[in-house]
Design a protein around this motif. Structure first.
Motif, mmCIF file in Angstrom:
data_model
loop_
_atom_site.group_PDB
_atom_site.id
_atom_site.type_symbol
_atom_site.label_atom_id
_atom_site.label_comp_id
_atom_site.label_asym_id
_atom_site.label_seq_id
_atom_site.Cartn_x
_atom_site.Cartn_y
_atom_site.Cartn_z
ATOM 1 N N LYS A 57 -43.191 -43.337 -21.766
ATOM 2 C CA LYS A 57 -44.055 -42.207 -21.414
ATOM 3 C C LYS A 57 -45.112 -42.005 -22.489
ATOM 4 C CE LYS A 57 -40.673 -39.666 -18.745
ATOM 5 N NZ LYS A 57 -40.092 -38.358 -18.461
ATOM 6 N N THR A 58 -46.217 -41.412 -22.082
ATOM 7 C CA THR A 58 -47.286 -41.112 -23.024
ATOM 8 C C THR A 58 -46.888 -39.912 -23.887
ATOM 9 O OG1 THR A 58 -48.377 -39.547 -21.532
ATOM 10 C CG2 THR A 58 -49.039 -41.888 -21.361
ATOM 11 N N HIS A 59 -47.592 -39.769 -24.994
ATOM 12 C CA HIS A 59 -47.343 -38.632 -25.884
ATOM 13 C C HIS A 59 -47.571 -37.319 -25.124
ATOM 14 C CE1 HIS A 59 -46.966 -36.690 -29.805
ATOM 15 N NE2 HIS A 59 -47.940 -35.896 -29.417
ATOM 16 N N ARG A 60 -48.611 -37.294 -24.324
ATOM 17 C CA ARG A 60 -48.927 -36.086 -23.546
ATOM 18 C C ARG A 60 -47.796 -35.746 -22.573
ATOM 19 N NH1 ARG A 60 -54.608 -35.526 -21.369
ATOM 20 N NH2 ARG A 60 -54.758 -33.544 -22.409
ATOM 21 N N ALA A 61 -47.233 -36.744 -21.910
ATOM 22 C CA ALA A 61 -46.128 -36.504 -20.976
ATOM 23 C C ALA A 61 -44.894 -35.986 -21.718
ATOM 24 C CB ALA A 61 -45.791 -37.787 -20.220
ATOM 25 N N LYS A 62 -44.651 -36.517 -22.908
ATOM 26 C CA LYS A 62 -43.518 -36.042 -23.711
ATOM 27 C C LYS A 62 -43.746 -34.602 -24.163
ATOM 28 C CE LYS A 62 -42.312 -40.648 -25.329
ATOM 29 N NZ LYS A 62 -42.247 -41.555 -26.484
ATOM 30 N N MET A 63 -44.989 -34.266 -24.502
ATOM 31 C CA MET A 63 -45.302 -32.892 -24.903
ATOM 32 C C MET A 63 -45.033 -31.926 -23.753
ATOM 33 S SD MET A 63 -48.746 -33.215 -27.258
ATOM 34 C CE MET A 63 -49.237 -31.571 -26.827
ATOM 35 N N LYS A 64 -45.455 -32.294 -22.559
ATOM 36 C CA LYS A 64 -45.234 -31.437 -21.387
ATOM 37 C C LYS A 64 -43.746 -31.250 -21.122
ATOM 38 C CE LYS A 64 -49.415 -32.001 -18.679
ATOM 39 N NZ LYS A 64 -49.955 -32.373 -17.375
ATOM 40 N N LEU A 65 -42.985 -32.322 -21.224
ATOM 41 C CA LEU A 65 -41.544 -32.252 -21.015
ATOM 42 C C LEU A 65 -40.892 -31.332 -22.047
ATOM 43 C CD1 LEU A 65 -39.069 -33.318 -19.449
ATOM 44 C CD2 LEU A 65 -38.988 -35.194 -21.078
ATOM 45 N N ALA A 66 -41.302 -31.461 -23.298
ATOM 46 C CA ALA A 66 -40.749 -30.626 -24.372
ATOM 47 C C ALA A 66 -41.083 -29.155 -24.133
ATOM 48 C CB ALA A 66 -41.290 -31.078 -25.721
ATOM 49 N N GLU A 67 -42.324 -28.862 -23.767
ATOM 50 C CA GLU A 67 -42.734 -27.480 -23.521
ATOM 51 C C GLU A 67 -41.943 -26.876 -22.364
ATOM 52 O OE1 GLU A 67 -46.950 -27.797 -22.943
ATOM 53 O OE2 GLU A 67 -47.301 -28.234 -25.067
ATOM 54 N N LYS A 68 -41.754 -27.647 -21.325
ATOM 55 C CA LYS A 68 -41.004 -27.167 -20.162
ATOM 56 C C LYS A 68 -39.543 -26.881 -20.540
ATOM 57 C CE LYS A 68 -39.865 -28.543 -15.440
ATOM 58 N NZ LYS A 68 -40.008 -29.579 -14.419
ATOM 59 N N TRP A 69 -38.932 -27.810 -21.275
ATOM 60 C CA TRP A 69 -37.523 -27.656 -21.664
ATOM 61 C C TRP A 69 -37.343 -26.477 -22.615
ATOM 62 C CZ3 TRP A 69 -34.418 -28.339 -26.112
ATOM 63 C CH2 TRP A 69 -33.056 -28.500 -25.861
ATOM 64 N N LEU A 70 -38.224 -26.362 -23.613
ATOM 65 C CA LEU A 70 -38.128 -25.259 -24.566
ATOM 66 C C LEU A 70 -38.382 -23.920 -23.889
ATOM 67 C CD1 LEU A 70 -39.893 -26.863 -27.654
ATOM 68 C CD2 LEU A 70 -37.471 -26.283 -27.448
ATOM 69 N N GLY A 71 -39.310 -23.890 -22.945
ATOM 70 C CA GLY A 71 -39.577 -22.661 -22.194
ATOM 71 C C GLY A 71 -38.367 -22.221 -21.380
ATOM 72 N N ALA A 72 -37.706 -23.183 -20.747
ATOM 73 C CA ALA A 72 -36.508 -22.867 -19.964
ATOM 74 C C ALA A 72 -35.402 -22.351 -20.872
ATOM 75 C CB ALA A 72 -36.038 -24.103 -19.195
ATOM 76 N N ARG A 73 -35.251 -22.947 -22.049
ATOM 77 C CA ARG A 73 -34.221 -22.492 -23.004
ATOM 78 C C ARG A 73 -34.505 -21.068 -23.472
ATOM 79 N NH1 ARG A 73 -30.032 -25.969 -25.101
ATOM 80 N NH2 ARG A 73 -30.405 -24.835 -26.999
ATOM 81 N N ALA A 74 -35.783 -20.754 -23.719
ATOM 82 C CA ALA A 74 -36.150 -19.409 -24.163
ATOM 83 C C ALA A 74 -35.854 -18.379 -23.076
ATOM 84 C CB ALA A 74 -37.629 -19.371 -24.552
ATOM 85 N N ARG A 75 -36.140 -18.741 -21.824
ATOM 86 C CA ARG A 75 -35.855 -17.817 -20.711
ATOM 87 C C ARG A 75 -34.357 -17.592 -20.565
ATOM 88 N NH1 ARG A 75 -40.091 -20.764 -18.771
ATOM 89 N NH2 ARG A 75 -38.794 -22.165 -17.551
ATOM 90 N N GLU A 76 -33.556 -18.648 -20.768
ATOM 91 C CA GLU A 76 -32.097 -18.512 -20.694
ATOM 92 C C GLU A 76 -31.589 -17.553 -21.761
ATOM 93 O OE1 GLU A 76 -30.215 -22.331 -21.021
ATOM 94 O OE2 GLU A 76 -31.170 -23.074 -19.196
ATOM 95 N N LYS A 77 -32.138 -17.661 -22.960
ATOM 96 C CA LYS A 77 -31.703 -16.793 -24.056
ATOM 97 C C LYS A 77 -32.044 -15.334 -23.765
ATOM 98 C CE LYS A 77 -31.618 -20.036 -27.871
ATOM 99 N NZ LYS A 77 -32.148 -20.392 -29.175
ATOM 100 N N LYS A 78 -33.207 -15.090 -23.155
ATOM 101 C CA LYS A 78 -33.603 -13.723 -22.824
ATOM 102 C C LYS A 78 -32.658 -13.113 -21.792
ATOM 103 C CE LYS A 78 -38.528 -13.705 -23.786
ATOM 104 N NZ LYS A 78 -39.866 -13.581 -23.203
ATOM 105 N N ARG A 79 -32.198 -13.930 -20.854
ATOM 106 C CA ARG A 79 -31.316 -13.448 -19.785
ATOM 107 C C ARG A 79 -29.877 -13.260 -20.233
ATOM 108 N NH1 ARG A 79 -32.202 -17.742 -15.834
ATOM 109 N NH2 ARG A 79 -34.387 -18.013 -16.159
#
Length: 107
Positions: A73-95
């Motif tokens: 995968k490209t660096h950009r695709a990895k960045m998007k994947l990381a942002e999505k995963w970290l965002g989901a983790r942050a939402r889980e912690k809030k809930r």
């Protein structure tokens, strides 16, 4: 019957902004080793590292195949994947419900 451990695909973000992808059947221990400079040679010179993605894969051969594909995968695709995963983790912690202090403690 032999119990098989699940394997994980994981991705670390290094201090220089690059990504490192690997597989492990002991994810927490592996990430800790990377953070202490005892992981891969690549991450040892790019500390600190942060876990930015992980996924349970299943068997070792499945994890190897997924790792190979992920590394293409490209660096950009990895960045998007990381942002999505970290965002989901942050939402889980809030809930997650807040833990109340143990009875009888001053807190």
């Amino acid at each position: 019957m032999k119990e098989t451990k699940s394997w994980f695909l994981y991705m670390l973000r290094c201090a220089d902004g690059s990504f490192y992808t690997g597989i492990s059947n002991r994810l927490a221990v592996r990430v800790q080793n990377h953070s202490r400079g005892r992981g891969a040679r690549y991450t040892k010179t790019r500390l600190p590292v942060e876990l930015v993605f992980s996924r349970k894969i299943g068997t070792y051969p499945q994890a190897l195949r997924r790792e190979r594909r992920h590394k293409q995968k490209t660096h950009r695709a990895k960045m998007k994947l990381a942002e999505k995963w970290l965002g989901a983790r942050a939402r889980e912690k809030k809930r997650a419900p807040k833990k109340s202090p143990p009875a009888g403690s001053m807190g």
